[in-house]
Design a protein around this motif. Sequence first.
Motif, mmCIF file in Angstrom:
data_model
loop_
_atom_site.group_PDB
_atom_site.id
_atom_site.type_symbol
_atom_site.label_atom_id
_atom_site.label_comp_id
_atom_site.label_asym_id
_atom_site.label_seq_id
_atom_site.Cartn_x
_atom_site.Cartn_y
_atom_site.Cartn_z
ATOM 1 N N ILE A 1 -4.201 -8.383 5.280
ATOM 2 C CA ILE A 1 -4.173 -6.950 4.992
ATOM 3 C C ILE A 1 -2.825 -6.405 5.455
ATOM 4 O O ILE A 1 -2.411 -6.645 6.594
ATOM 5 C CB ILE A 1 -5.306 -6.189 5.710
ATOM 6 C CG1 ILE A 1 -6.671 -6.678 5.237
ATOM 7 C CG2 ILE A 1 -5.166 -4.679 5.477
ATOM 8 C CD1 ILE A 1 -7.838 -6.019 5.929
ATOM 9 N N TRP B 1 -3.029 -4.766 0.084
ATOM 10 C CA TRP B 1 -2.030 -3.800 0.537
ATOM 11 C C TRP B 1 -2.700 -2.429 0.628
ATOM 12 O O TRP B 1 -3.001 -1.804 -0.378
ATOM 13 C CB TRP B 1 -0.848 -3.779 -0.428
ATOM 14 C CG TRP B 1 0.107 -2.642 -0.184
ATOM 15 C CD1 TRP B 1 0.378 -2.032 0.997
ATOM 16 C CD2 TRP B 1 0.924 -1.991 -1.167
ATOM 17 N NE1 TRP B 1 1.300 -1.031 0.829
ATOM 18 C CE2 TRP B 1 1.654 -0.983 -0.486
ATOM 19 C CE3 TRP B 1 1.104 -2.168 -2.535
ATOM 20 C CZ2 TRP B 1 2.550 -0.147 -1.159
ATOM 21 C CZ3 TRP B 1 2.000 -1.337 -3.195
ATOM 22 C CH2 TRP B 1 2.722 -0.346 -2.521
ATOM 23 N N ASP B 2 -2.984 -2.006 1.832
ATOM 24 C CA ASP B 2 -3.578 -0.696 2.082
ATOM 25 C C ASP B 2 -2.480 0.352 1.975
ATOM 26 O O ASP B 2 -1.625 0.462 2.852
ATOM 27 C CB ASP B 2 -4.219 -0.698 3.477
ATOM 28 C CG ASP B 2 -4.858 0.637 3.841
ATOM 29 O OD1 ASP B 2 -4.731 1.603 3.066
ATOM 30 O OD2 ASP B 2 -5.476 0.713 4.913
ATOM 31 N N GLU C 1 -1.575 -11.071 8.840
ATOM 32 C CA GLU C 1 -2.919 -10.835 8.320
ATOM 33 C C GLU C 1 -2.921 -10.865 6.791
ATOM 34 O O GLU C 1 -1.864 -10.838 6.152
ATOM 35 C CB GLU C 1 -3.422 -9.464 8.774
ATOM 36 C CG GLU C 1 -3.544 -9.301 10.279
ATOM 37 C CD GLU C 1 -4.073 -7.925 10.622
ATOM 38 O OE1 GLU C 1 -5.306 -7.790 10.762
ATOM 39 O OE2 GLU C 1 -3.263 -6.990 10.747
ATOM 40 N N GLY D 1 -2.810 3.546 2.025
ATOM 41 C CA GLY D 1 -3.079 4.782 2.746
ATOM 42 C C GLY D 1 -3.614 5.866 1.822
ATOM 43 O O GLY D 1 -3.527 5.767 0.604
ATOM 44 N N ARG E 1 -1.197 -3.135 6.396
ATOM 45 C CA ARG E 1 -1.642 -1.795 6.759
ATOM 46 C C ARG E 1 -0.528 -0.775 6.519
ATOM 47 O O ARG E 1 0.654 -1.137 6.472
ATOM 48 C CB ARG E 1 -2.117 -1.793 8.204
ATOM 49 C CG ARG E 1 -3.198 -2.848 8.443
ATOM 50 C CD ARG E 1 -3.749 -2.886 9.836
ATOM 51 N NE ARG E 1 -4.565 -4.087 10.028
ATOM 52 C CZ ARG E 1 -5.826 -4.207 9.622
ATOM 53 N NH1 ARG E 1 -6.413 -3.204 9.009
ATOM 54 N NH2 ARG E 1 -6.501 -5.335 9.834
ATOM 55 N N TYR F 1 -5.531 1.104 -2.499
ATOM 56 C CA TYR F 1 -5.040 -0.237 -2.175
ATOM 57 C C TYR F 1 -4.653 -0.970 -3.457
ATOM 58 O O TYR F 1 -5.049 -0.598 -4.555
ATOM 59 C CB TYR F 1 -6.096 -1.050 -1.420
ATOM 60 C CG TYR F 1 -7.198 -1.612 -2.305
ATOM 61 C CD1 TYR F 1 -7.118 -2.904 -2.814
ATOM 62 C CD2 TYR F 1 -8.311 -0.843 -2.646
ATOM 63 C CE1 TYR F 1 -8.119 -3.422 -3.633
ATOM 64 C CE2 TYR F 1 -9.310 -1.344 -3.452
ATOM 65 C CZ TYR F 1 -9.210 -2.635 -3.949
ATOM 66 O OH TYR F 1 -10.188 -3.143 -4.753
ATOM 67 N N TYR G 1 3.347 -0.830 7.697
ATOM 68 C CA TYR G 1 3.740 -2.126 8.266
ATOM 69 C C TYR G 1 5.071 -2.563 7.670
ATOM 70 O O TYR G 1 5.249 -2.618 6.460
ATOM 71 C CB TYR G 1 2.656 -3.156 7.959
ATOM 72 C CG TYR G 1 2.973 -4.568 8.414
ATOM 73 C CD1 TYR G 1 2.988 -4.900 9.760
ATOM 74 C CD2 TYR G 1 3.251 -5.571 7.487
ATOM 75 C CE1 TYR G 1 3.262 -6.195 10.187
ATOM 76 C CE2 TYR G 1 3.527 -6.872 7.898
ATOM 77 C CZ TYR G 1 3.538 -7.173 9.239
ATOM 78 O OH TYR G 1 3.817 -8.460 9.650
#
Length: 261
Positions: free
Chosen positions: A169, A129-130, A167, A132, A171, A144, A174
């Motif tokens: 990931i 889990w990015d 995915e 940010g 982003r 993350y 999302y």
Amino acid sequence: MTFTLHHGDCLDVLATLPDASVDFIFTDPPYGHNNNNGDLIHRIEAAMPTRLSRTQRIAGLEHGEARAIANDGAEADEVFTSALVHFPRLLREGGCCCCCGGGGGPDPMFARWSLALDEALEFKQMVVWDKGPMGMGWHYRRSYETVLVAMKPGAACRWYDETGRVENIIRPGYKGIRKIIPSAEQHPTPKPIELVKHFLGLHTKRGAVVLDPFMGGGTTGEACVEMGRDFIGIELDEQWYNYARHRIESADAQQRMDLTP
């Protein structure tokens, strides 16, 4: 939709639940990183007093109080692995577990937990889990977290995505998934409800039974109420049990109101 909430030690409660009674487990156990030193925001304030007013303004804290989490010291590893013993018995065929697992160092518990999940179940994937910029911490700041996915052996885990575009990931932004800087009233380590809903939608349908043995502030329970899943939640800390119960009951009341003609 029903929900059953337990105030107590998950190791005691899990032992009382029937075999093959759960379709999905989503949980965010203590990572063993905070203990009685308080959450990361508090520790930054203690180490860098010049950041106090800025951190308080961002997080909504008035006094920078330490907010310890139960079993969030060295014992966290043992508590989690002891709970894992029950997961294969409780999960139905095709069931799986999604476990939040932090990220980075210096204590890479997510790596140990990946191996523990593979031993108890069958490890499927680590989802990143990015969150940010800019993450918490000092060096290599934490931008993350991970969600560790494992499934009950013997059958493929249930999967309800039809796009073929999911995915490993997540982003920033999302499906509305964004990091939370908790206020003084919130649990110190809340997860966004959109994150839970993302995994509920991938692995469950309406009427599924979802378990969270480390319920915390009740995010998983609220997500289940809003998505029509039955929920079983367990929380050791009385403060957060009461907080989660109020949150889930309020969500349930709102759902019933919305459904009333």
